[in-house]
Write a protein that holds these residues in place. Sequence first.
Motif, PDB file in Angstrom:
ATOM      1  N   LEU A 254       0.977  -1.358   0.143  1.00 55.80           N
ATOM      2  CA  LEU A 254      -0.184   0.029  -0.125  1.00 55.80           C
ATOM      3  C   LEU A 254       0.664   1.216   0.085  1.00 55.80           C
ATOM      4  O   LEU A 254       2.024   1.042   0.915  1.00 55.80           O
ATOM      5  CB  LEU A 254      -0.873   0.449   1.104  1.00 55.80           C
ATOM      6  CG  LEU A 254      -1.909  -0.850   1.066  1.00 55.80           C
ATOM      7  CD1 LEU A 254      -2.883  -0.716   2.463  1.00 55.80           C
ATOM      8  CD2 LEU A 254      -2.504  -1.123   0.013  1.00 55.80           C
ATOM      9  N   MET A 281      -0.911  -6.114   4.092  1.00 54.70           N
ATOM     10  CA  MET A 281       0.150  -4.613   3.619  1.00 54.70           C
ATOM     11  C   MET A 281       0.572  -3.953   3.481  1.00 54.70           C
ATOM     12  O   MET A 281       1.079  -3.174   2.201  1.00 54.70           O
ATOM     13  CB  MET A 281      -0.617  -3.614   4.932  1.00 54.70           C
ATOM     14  CG  MET A 281      -1.828  -3.842   6.261  1.00 54.70           C
ATOM     15  SD  MET A 281      -3.203  -3.015   5.174  1.00 54.70           S
ATOM     16  CE  MET A 281      -3.377  -1.265   6.258  1.00 54.70           C
ATOM     17  N   ALA A 284       0.439  -5.676  -0.678  1.00 53.86           N
ATOM     18  CA  ALA A 284      -0.677  -5.491  -1.392  1.00 53.86           C
ATOM     19  C   ALA A 284      -0.149  -5.757  -2.546  1.00 53.86           C
ATOM     20  O   ALA A 284       0.946  -5.191  -3.452  1.00 53.86           O
ATOM     21  CB  ALA A 284      -1.631  -4.682  -1.583  1.00 53.86           C
ATOM     22  N   SER A 423      -5.081   7.475   4.719  1.00 53.96           N
ATOM     23  CA  SER A 423      -4.714   7.927   3.398  1.00 53.96           C
ATOM     24  C   SER A 423      -4.046   8.563   3.389  1.00 53.96           C
ATOM     25  O   SER A 423      -2.823   8.755   2.451  1.00 53.96           O
ATOM     26  CB  SER A 423      -6.021   8.278   2.375  1.00 53.96           C
ATOM     27  OG  SER A 423      -6.296   9.733   2.651  1.00 53.96           O
ATOM     28  N   TYR A 426      -0.422   7.381   4.157  1.00 52.71           N
ATOM     29  CA  TYR A 426      -0.203   6.674   2.793  1.00 52.71           C
ATOM     30  C   TYR A 426       0.531   7.252   1.386  1.00 52.71           C
ATOM     31  O   TYR A 426       1.413   6.746   0.497  1.00 52.71           O
ATOM     32  CB  TYR A 426      -1.118   5.435   2.208  1.00 52.71           C
ATOM     33  CG  TYR A 426      -1.369   4.530   2.787  1.00 52.71           C
ATOM     34  CD1 TYR A 426      -0.661   3.045   2.985  1.00 52.71           C
ATOM     35  CD2 TYR A 426      -1.901   4.465   4.144  1.00 52.71           C
ATOM     36  CE1 TYR A 426      -0.434   2.279   3.931  1.00 52.71           C
ATOM     37  CE2 TYR A 426      -1.947   2.614   4.264  1.00 52.71           C
ATOM     38  CZ  TYR A 426      -1.114   2.593   4.987  1.00 52.71           C
ATOM     39  OH  TYR A 426      -1.329   1.421   5.618  1.00 52.71           O
ATOM     40  N   THR A 577      -3.890   3.220  -1.917  1.00 49.66           N
ATOM     41  CA  THR A 577      -4.304   2.271  -1.271  1.00 49.66           C
ATOM     42  C   THR A 577      -5.143   1.239  -1.973  1.00 49.66           C
ATOM     43  O   THR A 577      -6.027   0.674  -1.204  1.00 49.66           O
ATOM     44  CB  THR A 577      -4.479   2.425  -0.038  1.00 49.66           C
ATOM     45  OG1 THR A 577      -6.254   3.183  -0.565  1.00 49.66           O
ATOM     46  CG2 THR A 577      -3.853   3.974   0.642  1.00 49.66           C
ATOM     47  N   ARG A 580      -5.851  -2.936  -2.366  1.00 47.14           N
ATOM     48  CA  ARG A 580      -5.747  -4.555  -1.240  1.00 47.14           C
ATOM     49  C   ARG A 580      -7.681  -5.098  -1.503  1.00 47.14           C
ATOM     50  O   ARG A 580      -8.016  -4.442  -2.323  1.00 47.14           O
ATOM     51  CB  ARG A 580      -6.846  -3.560   0.461  1.00 47.14           C
ATOM     52  CG  ARG A 580      -4.940  -3.076   0.646  1.00 47.14           C
ATOM     53  CD  ARG A 580      -5.428  -2.358   1.851  1.00 47.14           C
ATOM     54  NE  ARG A 580      -5.920  -3.501   3.108  1.00 47.14           N
ATOM     55  CZ  ARG A 580      -6.499  -3.723   4.248  1.00 47.14           C
ATOM     56  NH1 ARG A 580      -7.136  -2.312   4.907  1.00 47.14           N
ATOM     57  NH2 ARG A 580      -6.934  -4.542   4.850  1.00 47.14           N
TER      58      ARG A 580
END
Length: 582
Positions: A254, A281, A284, A423, A426, A577, A580
């Motif tokens: 991610l 995570m 992913a 987020s 990320y 992200t 996933r």
Amino acid sequence: MEKVSSILARHMKKWGVTHIFGIPGKAIVPLLLEIDTTNIEFILSKHESGAGFEAAGYSLLSNSLGVAVGTSGPGGTNLITAAAQAKAFHIPVLIITGHPSIKDVGKALGQDSTLFGTDLVEMFRPVTKFSVRIERGDQVKSYLSHALEKAFSGVKGPVHLSIPADVLTEEIEPFEMNLPESQHVVSSNYHEVIDVLNNAKRPALILGKGVHSSKAYEEVRRIAEVWGIPVMTTPGGKGTFPSKHSLSLGAYGLGGTDESEAYVEEGIDVMLVIGTKLTDMSLAGFREEHFPKRVIHFDYDQTFIGKTIDVPTLFIQGDLKRNLQLIISEMMRRGLGNDSASIRILEEERVINHDLKRNLQQLLDEMNRRGQAIDAELLGVALEQASSIEQYDQGDWLSSKTCMEVMNDVLPSESIIFGDAGSHSYYAIKYLDIKQPGTFFFDDVFGAMGYAIGYSIGAKLAAPNKKVICLTGDGCMFMHGAEVSTAVNSNAPVIFIVMNNSGLDMVDKGMKNMTGKSVGTTYSHPVDIYQFALSMGALPYKCRTAEEFKHSLQTALGYNKAVVIEVLVDPDEVPPTMRRTL
């Protein structure tokens, strides 16, 4: 003879603890009074979870013990989330909770913390390395010793002691106890790593937050450079390797970069995994067809070794830093690791960014023509010179990607950044430059929303001379934003950057991506972070453009007080992200 509360407070002072975090309550009053006599500063948090987060951040930057205190009943249960977060981060935190009176166990008691009420000892056991109730004064020395040994041995982590009020006031024979010294457990097969890497054709190095825990930044850099291995970080491993290093592919999983994804797609024969359990995570987008032929896995904990990637695995158990140091010593004995290593990095076809590589090669050819020396440090400088900074994009909203570009431009290289769960972090994992290892911290395992707010406060109090930044979001501020008041009242001048997109962005976009709709992810009346921060006494800014954000951040760096910078970001921007799946 000496009171138990006095012995505990005296030892905390002896261990170098300067700040203790918590919220008072009747059951722990004896301990708080003794803490006050030692001149240890008690930090009044706004929620016990915040106190636990602050104690963990304090421990992380002080490289010592963090201490959080909560009263019985709900004071203790509120600390459970913080304990779980500290366990995921491998941080030694001593959590002390109270109980009304051990002599009254079995009677009807308010905020009973035994099996007759809210059994805190049992509740803490799954999220700590040790949890016990001290029921008599003569147990204090033994149980305290067990707790500290657990907190600092192997994979470090939180421990919990429930101490009833009448035990705290009990007088016992005084004793002396030091914090345990870390034991450097070494694997018996570390030397096998050299032969495997010597035979690797297309290796990859993936770093997790265990590298942060062991402070093995220099060691992983040496390993990468000698064998010319491209480096990827897990989301939690962000900050363990410089972004501008010629071998850096950025993050994977991610928030992963296009470069790391492209390298994996082209195939890996040996994956060198250091300090990560390889969660969903972290991997992913990683599928069975991406599996390497072999894995070398460095970790203290064997639980997940070989479980995620089912291929032959060489497990190197024990202290990451010490095992890597022994490998480096062995490879130097064999004649590896000399000055030609940096040249070999360029010769290998493992550097993915071909345009940047071409620019570098032209620069290095010119340096060769002039007879200038080439070394690994110079490669990093050349890389920074060869790269270009994109112009800020402008629109109706400020994009989150642009926020990262502004932070790259403005923040000093030594700034310590804590990324919260959401987020916003990320975007940082994908776009934020790491100029010095050990300057960005994020958890991709437990991920309690709002934890970074407390971590940054504790970290600033532990390291007052460092610039500490908290990168968080509006959802996290709804969870634990009141801890900004703790920063104000404890004179912890943290800079809080709040990316406000009027909802739970990561969940919102992920739910839409996987199901076609989202439920319960946006706010019909968003929080006004500016007014919220102002109400708590912080210095607030509200930004809608890159220039406003840049100016606010530059100004905030000059203040010695808590600053909250609200950045209104595009609510429709898709975060990195989406890898996933359900």
